[in-house]
Scaffold this motif. Sequence first.
Motif, PDB file in Angstrom:
ATOM      1  N   GLY A  58       0.808  -1.209   0.000  1.00 50.46           N
ATOM      2  CA  GLY A  58       0.000   0.000   0.000  1.00 50.46           C
ATOM      3  C   GLY A  58       0.841   1.259   0.000  1.00 50.46           C
ATOM      4  O   GLY A  58       0.420   2.297  -0.508  1.00 50.46           O
ATOM      5  N   THR A  59       2.048   1.192   0.537  1.00 49.39           N
ATOM      6  CA  THR A  59       2.910   2.380   0.568  1.00 49.39           C
ATOM      7  C   THR A  59       3.417   2.770  -0.820  1.00 49.39           C
ATOM      8  O   THR A  59       3.839   3.892  -1.021  1.00 49.39           O
ATOM      9  CB  THR A  59       4.118   2.186   1.504  1.00 49.39           C
ATOM     10  N   THR A  60       3.365   1.847  -1.775  1.00 50.87           N
ATOM     11  CA  THR A  60       3.774   2.181  -3.140  1.00 50.87           C
ATOM     12  C   THR A  60       2.562   2.435  -4.035  1.00 50.87           C
ATOM     13  O   THR A  60       2.722   2.587  -5.236  1.00 50.87           O
ATOM     14  CB  THR A  60       4.631   1.059  -3.759  1.00 50.87           C
ATOM     15  N   GLY A  61       1.378   2.431  -3.442  1.00 50.61           N
ATOM     16  CA  GLY A  61       0.163   2.685  -4.201  1.00 50.61           C
ATOM     17  C   GLY A  61      -0.606   1.437  -4.580  1.00 50.61           C
ATOM     18  O   GLY A  61      -1.653   1.515  -5.211  1.00 50.61           O
ATOM     19  N   SER A  62      -0.134   0.259  -4.187  1.00 43.82           N
ATOM     20  CA  SER A  62      -0.832  -0.971  -4.513  1.00 43.82           C
ATOM     21  C   SER A  62      -2.168  -1.021  -3.780  1.00 43.82           C
ATOM     22  O   SER A  62      -2.268  -0.666  -2.617  1.00 43.82           O
ATOM     23  CB  SER A  62       0.019  -2.173  -4.103  1.00 43.82           C
ATOM     24  N   LYS A  63      -3.179  -1.488  -4.467  1.00 42.51           N
ATOM     25  CA  LYS A  63      -4.501  -1.626  -3.861  1.00 42.51           C
ATOM     26  C   LYS A  63      -4.864  -3.089  -3.621  1.00 42.51           C
ATOM     27  O   LYS A  63      -5.695  -3.392  -2.790  1.00 42.51           O
ATOM     28  CB  LYS A  63      -5.556  -0.998  -4.767  1.00 42.51           C
ATOM     29  N   LYS A  64      -4.258  -4.020  -4.381  1.00 41.55           N
ATOM     30  CA  LYS A  64      -4.663  -5.421  -4.303  1.00 41.55           C
ATOM     31  C   LYS A  64      -3.507  -6.405  -4.203  1.00 41.55           C
ATOM     32  O   LYS A  64      -3.722  -7.600  -4.270  1.00 41.55           O
ATOM     33  CB  LYS A  64      -5.478  -5.782  -5.548  1.00 41.55           C
ATOM     34  N   LEU A  65      -2.282  -5.930  -4.056  1.00 39.65           N
ATOM     35  CA  LEU A  65      -1.133  -6.824  -4.135  1.00 39.65           C
ATOM     36  C   LEU A  65      -0.081  -6.447  -3.103  1.00 39.65           C
ATOM     37  O   LEU A  65       0.141  -5.267  -2.836  1.00 39.65           O
ATOM     38  CB  LEU A  65      -0.527  -6.710  -5.545  1.00 39.65           C
ATOM     39  N   TRP A  66       0.532  -7.456  -2.514  1.00 38.68           N
ATOM     40  CA  TRP A  66       1.715  -7.280  -1.671  1.00 38.68           C
ATOM     41  C   TRP A  66       2.777  -8.192  -2.252  1.00 38.68           C
ATOM     42  O   TRP A  66       2.498  -9.345  -2.626  1.00 38.68           O
ATOM     43  CB  TRP A  66       1.432  -7.676  -0.226  1.00 38.68           C
ATOM     44  N   MET A  67       4.003  -7.676  -2.347  1.00 39.15           N
ATOM     45  CA  MET A  67       5.092  -8.491  -2.875  1.00 39.15           C
ATOM     46  C   MET A  67       6.369  -8.136  -2.146  1.00 39.15           C
ATOM     47  O   MET A  67       6.606  -6.969  -1.827  1.00 39.15           O
ATOM     48  CB  MET A  67       5.261  -8.231  -4.369  1.00 39.15           C
ATOM     49  N   GLY A  68       7.157  -9.135  -1.858  1.00 38.44           N
ATOM     50  CA  GLY A  68       8.405  -8.894  -1.167  1.00 38.44           C
ATOM     51  C   GLY A  68       9.262 -10.143  -1.113  1.00 38.44           C
ATOM     52  O   GLY A  68       9.032 -11.099  -1.855  1.00 38.44           O
ATOM     53  N   GLN A  69      10.243 -10.119  -0.224  1.00 36.24           N
ATOM     54  CA  GLN A  69      11.158 -11.249  -0.058  1.00 36.24           C
ATOM     55  C   GLN A  69      11.059 -11.789   1.356  1.00 36.24           C
ATOM     56  O   GLN A  69      10.772 -11.050   2.294  1.00 36.24           O
ATOM     57  CB  GLN A  69      12.601 -10.811  -0.264  1.00 36.24           C
ATOM     58  N   THR A  70      11.346 -13.066   1.480  1.00 40.17           N
ATOM     59  CA  THR A  70      11.510 -13.689   2.782  1.00 40.17           C
ATOM     60  C   THR A  70      12.868 -14.368   2.800  1.00 40.17           C
ATOM     61  O   THR A  70      13.234 -15.059   1.848  1.00 40.17           O
ATOM     62  CB  THR A  70      10.400 -14.723   3.057  1.00 40.17           C
ATOM     63  N   HIS A  71      13.599 -14.148   3.878  1.00 39.36           N
ATOM     64  CA  HIS A  71      14.907 -14.765   4.069  1.00 39.36           C
ATOM     65  C   HIS A  71      14.792 -15.737   5.238  1.00 39.36           C
ATOM     66  O   HIS A  71      14.331 -15.353   6.311  1.00 39.36           O
ATOM     67  CB  HIS A  71      15.959 -13.704   4.392  1.00 39.36           C
ATOM     68  N   VAL A  72      15.184 -16.982   5.007  1.00 42.68           N
ATOM     69  CA  VAL A  72      15.170 -17.986   6.062  1.00 42.68           C
ATOM     70  C   VAL A  72      16.621 -18.431   6.277  1.00 42.68           C
ATOM     71  O   VAL A  72      17.264 -18.954   5.371  1.00 42.68           O
ATOM     72  CB  VAL A  72      14.273 -19.189   5.701  1.00 42.68           C
ATOM     73  N   ALA A  73      17.123 -18.190   7.474  1.00 48.62           N
ATOM     74  CA  ALA A  73      18.517 -18.510   7.804  1.00 48.62           C
ATOM     75  C   ALA A  73      18.752 -20.016   7.729  1.00 48.62           C
ATOM     76  O   ALA A  73      17.812 -20.812   7.796  1.00 48.62           O
ATOM     77  CB  ALA A  73      18.835 -17.985   9.206  1.00 48.62           C
ATOM     78  N   PRO A  74      20.019 -20.421   7.591  1.00 48.70           N
ATOM     79  CA  PRO A  74      20.339 -21.854   7.587  1.00 48.70           C
ATOM     80  C   PRO A  74      19.839 -22.544   8.859  1.00 48.70           C
ATOM     81  O   PRO A  74      19.817 -21.945   9.929  1.00 48.70           O
ATOM     82  CB  PRO A  74      21.868 -21.882   7.524  1.00 48.70           C
ATOM     83  N   ALA A  75      19.432 -23.803   8.694  1.00 46.60           N
ATOM     84  CA  ALA A  75      18.989 -24.655   9.803  1.00 46.60           C
ATOM     85  C   ALA A  75      17.924 -23.967  10.661  1.00 46.60           C
ATOM     86  O   ALA A  75      17.960 -24.019  11.876  1.00 46.60           O
ATOM     87  CB  ALA A  75      20.183 -25.081  10.649  1.00 46.60           C
ATOM     88  N   THR A  76      16.959 -23.327   9.993  1.00 48.24           N
ATOM     89  CA  THR A  76      15.918 -22.582  10.694  1.00 48.24           C
ATOM     90  C   THR A  76      14.551 -22.987  10.170  1.00 48.24           C
ATOM     91  O   THR A  76      14.393 -23.340   9.010  1.00 48.24           O
ATOM     92  CB  THR A  76      16.102 -21.064  10.462  1.00 48.24           C
ATOM     93  N   SER A  77      13.553 -22.892  11.032  1.00 48.59           N
ATOM     94  CA  SER A  77      12.170 -23.128  10.639  1.00 48.59           C
ATOM     95  C   SER A  77      11.318 -22.012  11.208  1.00 48.59           C
ATOM     96  O   SER A  77      11.551 -21.557  12.333  1.00 48.59           O
ATOM     97  CB  SER A  77      11.708 -24.484  11.173  1.00 48.59           C
ATOM     98  N   SER A  78      10.337 -21.566  10.441  1.00 53.72           N
ATOM     99  CA  SER A  78       9.454 -20.512  10.922  1.00 53.72           C
ATOM    100  C   SER A  78       8.464 -21.072  11.934  1.00 53.72           C
ATOM    101  O   SER A  78       8.307 -22.283  12.068  1.00 53.72           O
ATOM    102  CB  SER A  78       8.681 -19.892   9.755  1.00 53.72           C
ATOM    103  N   SER A  79       7.775 -20.188  12.583  1.00 54.78           N
ATOM    104  CA  SER A  79       6.636 -20.576  13.407  1.00 54.78           C
ATOM    105  C   SER A  79       5.497 -20.965  12.471  1.00 54.78           C
ATOM    106  O   SER A  79       5.484 -20.592  11.300  1.00 54.78           O
ATOM    107  CB  SER A  79       6.193 -19.391  14.271  1.00 54.78           C
TER     108      SER A  79
END
Length: 172
Positions: A58-79
């Motif tokens: 929304g900060t770039t003017g998007s009304k229907k989309l979010w896009m970005g990156q996710t970084h997952v460190a080695p030997a890690t699992s998300s919640s």
Amino acid sequence: MSEPLTTAGEGFHPHLHDAPAERTTAPLHTRRHHIRADALDGDTAQTGGMRRFAAISGTTGSKKLWMGQTHVAPATSSSDHHHGASETAIHVVSGHPEFVFLHDSGDEPQEVRLRASPGDYIFVPPFVPHREGNPDPSEAAVVVIARSTQEAIVVNLPRLCALPADGGGHEG
């Protein structure tokens, strides 16, 4: 370049016709935005074990989309988490991340692990609990994520199993 340029109504977008006369200035919500790799916004909803960075929102003017990156460190699992009503598309840039879901159409829920490689795509439907992991002990995993909402909705969960509809969970 020896190939002729595509004219309106041909090529990739045959449904498009001649464009209206160009405006000299566009309103802010229709301007194009260039977000450089070193300008991604880390001030977004987070889940333990990973780091999200917004590019389009929304900060770039998007009304229907979010896009970005996710970084997952080695030997890690998300919640364990889900992304509310938004659909999520994932493109693996580097590493070999795992995406863990529950398959619950049988007598007992079964954990399903999708091991991805660079260039692979993963689709996560709305409200599907999952987690992302990176079993590699030395290489980080980086994925590009696109969601069908301008917000980075993240609902962290205490477990991968879907919670009962009688109030055990929270909406995002």
